[in-house]
Design a protein around this motif. Structure first.
Motif, PDB file in Angstrom:
ATOM      1  N   GLU A  80      -2.418   7.422   1.596  1.00 49.60           N
ATOM      2  CA  GLU A  80      -2.726   7.338   0.173  1.00 49.60           C
ATOM      3  C   GLU A  80      -3.974   8.124  -0.195  1.00 49.60           C
ATOM      4  OE1 GLU A  80      -3.515   3.236  -0.996  1.00 49.60           O
ATOM      5  OE2 GLU A  80      -3.786   2.769   1.117  1.00 49.60           O
ATOM      6  N   ALA A  81      -4.883   8.318   0.764  1.00 50.19           N
ATOM      7  CA  ALA A  81      -6.111   9.044   0.462  1.00 50.19           C
ATOM      8  C   ALA A  81      -5.843  10.510   0.132  1.00 50.19           C
ATOM      9  CB  ALA A  81      -7.077   8.945   1.633  1.00 50.19           C
ATOM     10  N   THR A  82      -4.804  11.084   0.725  1.00 50.79           N
ATOM     11  CA  THR A  82      -4.469  12.495   0.485  1.00 50.79           C
ATOM     12  C   THR A  82      -3.249  12.669  -0.407  1.00 50.79           C
ATOM     13  OG1 THR A  82      -3.049  12.635   2.446  1.00 50.79           O
ATOM     14  CG2 THR A  82      -5.398  13.082   2.751  1.00 50.79           C
ATOM     15  N   THR A 130       6.101  -0.442  -7.228  1.00 48.99           N
ATOM     16  CA  THR A 130       4.858   0.319  -7.361  1.00 48.99           C
ATOM     17  C   THR A 130       5.034   1.687  -6.717  1.00 48.99           C
ATOM     18  OG1 THR A 130       3.457  -1.657  -7.357  1.00 48.99           O
ATOM     19  CG2 THR A 130       2.415   0.420  -6.744  1.00 48.99           C
ATOM     20  N   VAL A 131       4.661   2.724  -7.453  1.00 49.60           N
ATOM     21  CA  VAL A 131       4.660   4.097  -6.939  1.00 49.60           C
ATOM     22  C   VAL A 131       3.225   4.590  -7.075  1.00 49.60           C
ATOM     23  CG1 VAL A 131       5.617   6.419  -7.198  1.00 49.60           C
ATOM     24  CG2 VAL A 131       7.043   4.428  -7.705  1.00 49.60           C
ATOM     25  N   ALA A 132       2.521   4.764  -5.961  1.00 50.53           N
ATOM     26  CA  ALA A 132       1.078   5.005  -6.040  1.00 50.53           C
ATOM     27  C   ALA A 132       0.610   6.044  -5.027  1.00 50.53           C
ATOM     28  CB  ALA A 132       0.317   3.693  -5.806  1.00 50.53           C
ATOM     29  N   ASN A 133      -0.270   6.904  -5.479  1.00 51.75           N
ATOM     30  CA  ASN A 133      -0.933   7.876  -4.607  1.00 51.75           C
ATOM     31  C   ASN A 133       0.061   8.753  -3.850  1.00 51.75           C
ATOM     32  OD1 ASN A 133      -3.947   7.380  -4.787  1.00 51.75           O
ATOM     33  ND2 ASN A 133      -3.195   5.311  -4.383  1.00 51.75           N
ATOM     34  N   ASN A 134       1.102   9.198  -4.548  1.00 59.69           N
ATOM     35  CA  ASN A 134       2.075  10.111  -3.983  1.00 59.69           C
ATOM     36  C   ASN A 134       1.985  11.475  -4.658  1.00 59.69           C
ATOM     37  OD1 ASN A 134       3.711   8.027  -2.374  1.00 59.69           O
ATOM     38  ND2 ASN A 134       3.805   7.190  -4.446  1.00 59.69           N
TER      39      ASN A 134
END
Length: 503
Positions: free
Chosen positions: A74-76, A132-136
């Motif tokens: 998720e960080a990248t 939830t769709v996150a950090n993609n």
């Protein structure tokens, strides 16, 4: 202390794995398809870098069941963790579709790069569910990155939608949910909302698309604090009978429209659009749009000069600039602060260590997932030893995991040993029932010390939401105010609410 529950995952590695393995860290599966068949025994699937495609053995569409988390990096935003493929899915309303991935129930997709190379392909399909769709990163899909339909109420946050052929995000039918802090750029259409859809669309950056946002039929989305700029044609296009909520005198919208090629806002309907508290030039508006001037005594954002390229007009600029002057924060290499991105545990530890110079109070073991040459190693060690943060029961720290708002609040109160208040009820928080009983005293103490920053609604604590970098910057600064080391900054989003004491 910053902490959360441990979940034992299944592991997948498309390069080194084998579907005959047991799915452990040392013996990962090869395909996500295989891991999904084993989810009754595990609710998290951890993806290793690589490409997940038909060539590696995946069978599309991939279906993520209710309650399952698929986690990459998720960080990248999923850099190097690519899911690419397409398969037929029979929608109850739209017939046969070519999709990469279907999210069921409250499934979560976090930290992957997803592509559907088919000419009319959709990356993620969401229909009557609440995932939830996150950090993609949703990119180069033949049609759109994410399609939301029927009564779905997803949370779509902190994603990058880029270079999708038709649209980044499409929401239709009676869908609602939240679209938060996404970057939507270089798509034919950034965000399209149709039918009766009424999501909250807030804190997104929509730029360099052909058209930024387009609303049609009877759509009624709520727009708050979005930056809509540099789109080739229109920033916002309203068709049919759509009536977006662009603010009210009680709740100014705070959207910024600028430098769009044709018009910032173009209303081609016969209904008047009311705009309150948005940054708009009259010359860049076409159609029936009334720009409402706020009363002189209403709360207006304070204009603060900023050295960050993405902080102009932001509610937390004064706090961020104050921390910059104290050398507690610095810009990213591109000059940004990324105020609305989640703050990671490592970033939080670094900020707290610099701000409060904590002293070790206890011994803590070495964390197994942080090497001594990790950039935040020293900050993590001292904040753990001083009681601001803690690790997990398997001796990991998880430095790239986001910090929740309640975790940050409890951490500051605990780490600074602030005088405790006890309260069964913080009456002016409209979502006070979401505060765990064990955290009531910390929340009351933080409120009494004017540490908590709630934006855009001061009465919503939203403790279970990931804290943004701007929110934590404001709360850390206010904690410095509470211990008497810096002057207070006036802001309508710093909470000072009555507390009912229990005798």
């Amino acid at each position: 202390m910053v902490h959360s529950t441990l979940i034992a995952p299944l592991y997948v590695d498309p390069v080194m794995g084998n579907d005959a393995n047991s799915g452990t860290r040392s013996n990962p599966y090869r395909t996500l398809t295989r891991a999904l068949k084993a989810t009754p025994s595990a609710k998290m699937i951890q993806l290793a870098p690589g490409t997940y495609s038909s060539a590696s053995g995946e069978v599309f569409p991939l279906v993520i069941p209710d309650g399952v988390i698929v986690l990459g990096n998720e960080a990248t935003k999923g850099k190097g963790i690519s899911i690419s493929g397409s398969g037929e899915y029979r929608s109850q309303s739209f017939g046969t579709q070519n999709i990469t991935l279907l999210l069921q129930g409250d499934a979560q997709l976090i930290g992957v790069t997803l592509t559907n190379p088919m000419a009319k392909g959709t990356g993620v399909w969401i229909e009557s569910t609440s995932p939830t769709v996150a950090n993609n990163t949703l990119t180069k899909c033949g049609r759109e990155g994410v399609f939301v339909s029927e009564t779905a109420e997803p949370v779509i946050r902190d994603n990058l939608f880029v270079q999708n052929t038709i649209a980044g995000l499409v929401m239709a039918r009676h869908s609602k949910g939240e679209v938060l802090r996404n970057v939507v750029q270089k798509n034919s259409l950034g965000i399209a909302i149709s039918d009766f859809a009424a999501p909250l669309v807030a804190h997104n950056k929509v730029s360099e698309n052909s058209t930024g946002m387009a609303f049609s039929r009877k759509a009624h989305p709520v727009l708050r604090h979005n930056l809509i700029e540099k789109n080739i044609q229109d920033g916002l296009l309203i068709n049919g009978e759509a009536i977006p909520d662009l603010g009210s005198p009680q709740e100014p919208a705070g959207n910024i429209f600028r430098n769009n090629g044709r018009f910032d806002v173009r209303n081609v309907t016969s209904k008047k659009l009311i705009s309150v508290g948005n940054q708009l030039l009259v010359s860049q508006v076409r159609g029936l749009v009334e720009l409402v001037t706020l009363p002189e005594n209403s709360v207006q954002p304070v204009s603060v000069k900023t050295k960050f390229t993405d902080m102009a007009g932001h509610w937390a600029t004064a706090f961020v600039e104050a921390l910059l002057k104290k050398n507690l924060i610095s810009p990213f290499p591109d000059g940004t602060f990324q105020p609305d991105a989640p703050i990671t545990r490592a970033q939080y530890a670094a900020l707290v260590a610099g701000a409060f110079h904590p002293v070790a109070k206890r011994q803590v073991p070495e964390f197994t997932d942080i090497s001594k040459d990790y950039w935040a190693y020293d900050a993590i060690r001292i904040t753990a030893q001083s009681g601001f943060v803690s690790g997990f029961n398997n001796r990991t720290f998880r430095p790239e995991q986001p910090v929740l708002r309640l975790q940050a609040i409890v951490s500051l109160v605990s780490g600074l040993s602030l005088s405790a208040k006890f309260s069964e009820d913080l009456v002016n928080y409209s979502d006070r029932n979401t505060i765990p009983k064990a955290a009531l005293s910390a929340v009351a103490t933080a409120t009494d010390n004017k540490i908590i920053a709630n934006f855009p609604d001061p009465k919503l604590i939203q403790g279970n939401r990931e804290a943004t970098r701007a929110e934590v910057a404001a709360m850390v600064y206010q904690a410095l105010v509470a211990i008497g080391t810096v002057p207070a900054i006036d802001s309508p989003y710093i909470v000072s609410l009555p507390i009912i004491e229990v005798e």
